[in-house]
Design an enzyme around this catalytic site. Structure first.
Site, PDB file in Angstrom:
ATOM      1  N   GLN A  40       0.814  -1.222   0.000  1.00 53.93           N
ATOM      2  CA  GLN A  40       0.000   0.000   0.000  1.00 53.93           C
ATOM      3  C   GLN A  40       0.844   1.266   0.000  1.00 53.93           C
ATOM      4  O   GLN A  40       0.430   2.300   0.513  1.00 53.93           O
ATOM      5  CB  GLN A  40      -0.934  -0.013   1.215  1.00 53.93           C
ATOM      6  CG  GLN A  40      -1.880  -1.190   1.216  1.00 53.93           C
ATOM      7  CD  GLN A  40      -2.700  -1.266   2.492  1.00 53.93           C
ATOM      8  OE1 GLN A  40      -2.736  -0.344   3.292  1.00 53.93           O
ATOM      9  NE2 GLN A  40      -3.373  -2.386   2.678  1.00 53.93           N
ATOM     10  N   CYS A  41       2.005   1.217  -0.593  1.00 53.80           N
ATOM     11  CA  CYS A  41       2.923   2.353  -0.636  1.00 53.80           C
ATOM     12  C   CYS A  41       2.738   3.092  -1.958  1.00 53.80           C
ATOM     13  O   CYS A  41       2.344   2.501  -2.965  1.00 53.80           O
ATOM     14  CB  CYS A  41       4.358   1.803  -0.521  1.00 53.80           C
ATOM     15  SG  CYS A  41       5.665   3.031  -0.636  1.00 53.80           S
ATOM     16  N   GLY A  42       3.052   4.365  -1.963  1.00 54.60           N
ATOM     17  CA  GLY A  42       2.997   5.140  -3.193  1.00 54.60           C
ATOM     18  C   GLY A  42       3.968   4.638  -4.252  1.00 54.60           C
ATOM     19  O   GLY A  42       3.800   4.893  -5.440  1.00 54.60           O
ATOM     20  N   LEU A  43       4.994   3.903  -3.818  1.00 58.41           N
ATOM     21  CA  LEU A  43       5.997   3.359  -4.745  1.00 58.41           C
ATOM     22  C   LEU A  43       5.662   1.941  -5.208  1.00 58.41           C
ATOM     23  O   LEU A  43       6.378   1.369  -6.034  1.00 58.41           O
ATOM     24  CB  LEU A  43       7.368   3.339  -4.056  1.00 58.41           C
ATOM     25  CG  LEU A  43       7.898   4.677  -3.541  1.00 58.41           C
ATOM     26  CD1 LEU A  43       9.143   4.462  -2.685  1.00 58.41           C
ATOM     27  CD2 LEU A  43       8.192   5.608  -4.695  1.00 58.41           C
ATOM     28  N   THR A  44       4.581   1.368  -4.692  1.00 58.91           N
ATOM     29  CA  THR A  44       4.271  -0.042  -4.932  1.00 58.91           C
ATOM     30  C   THR A  44       4.055  -0.359  -6.410  1.00 58.91           C
ATOM     31  O   THR A  44       4.690  -1.256  -6.960  1.00 58.91           O
ATOM     32  CB  THR A  44       3.042  -0.479  -4.111  1.00 58.91           C
ATOM     33  OG1 THR A  44       3.338  -0.282  -2.720  1.00 58.91           O
ATOM     34  CG2 THR A  44       2.701  -1.934  -4.345  1.00 58.91           C
TER      35      THR A  44
END
Length: 165
Positions: A40-44
């Site tokens: 659930q990361c912006g970088l995922t």
């Protein structure tokens, strides 16, 4: 059990998603990219997409990506191993190995991550700063480079290819 005095990544064992011990000796002779991941990361999305590209392109040449889910950064990997596996395989179509959820920093940091950080420290601190920190390991189990979360996996491609020689 390997310690910080270990000379090679291959001296370590880790748990897979089902809790079984996996000796990293299994990966001797392969180039490895070790990544702490989160669903659930912006970088995922960008990281999984590019990791998949690298894996598809080089796995037949002896390249492996070892992904270690971690919930220490913004609570961005809150699920159980089963939920993580489902997300990674269904949403991101990852075919590389995903291991047991671990801690990468602090008192309970996994021994593997203590070793990785000791081998290649960070810019201001050895601690892992965020999701998708990457460690490149050569065929002999030596850590050759560390990349921050903002380094896109495809930017590492040339460094990976050099290790096949």
């Amino acid at each position: 059990m390997a310690t910080l005095e270990s000379k090679s990544l291959h001296d370590f064992s880790v748990k897979d998603m089902r809790g079984r011990e996996v000796s990293l000796k299994e990966y001797a002779g392969k180039v490895l990219l070790i990544v702490n991941v989160a669903s659930q990361c912006g970088l995922t999305n960008s990281n999984y997409k590019e990791l998949n590209v690298l894996y598809d392109k080089y796995r037949n040449r002896g390249f492996e990506i070892l992904a270690f889910p971690c919930n220490q950064f913004g609570g961005q990997e809150p699920g159980s191993n089963e939920e993580i596996q489902e997300t990674v395989c269904t949403r991101f179509k990852a075919e590389f190995p995903i291991f047991d959820k671990i801690e990468v920093n602090g008192q309970n940091a996994a021994p593997l991550y203590k070793f990785l950080k000791a081998e290649k420290g960070g810019l201001f601190t050895d601690g892992i700063k965020w999701n998708f920190t990457k460690f490149l390991v050569n065929k002999d189990g030596k850590v050759v480079e560390r990349y921050g979360p903002m380094t896109a996996p495809l930017k590492i491609e040339n460094d990976i290819v050099k290790l096949f020689a």
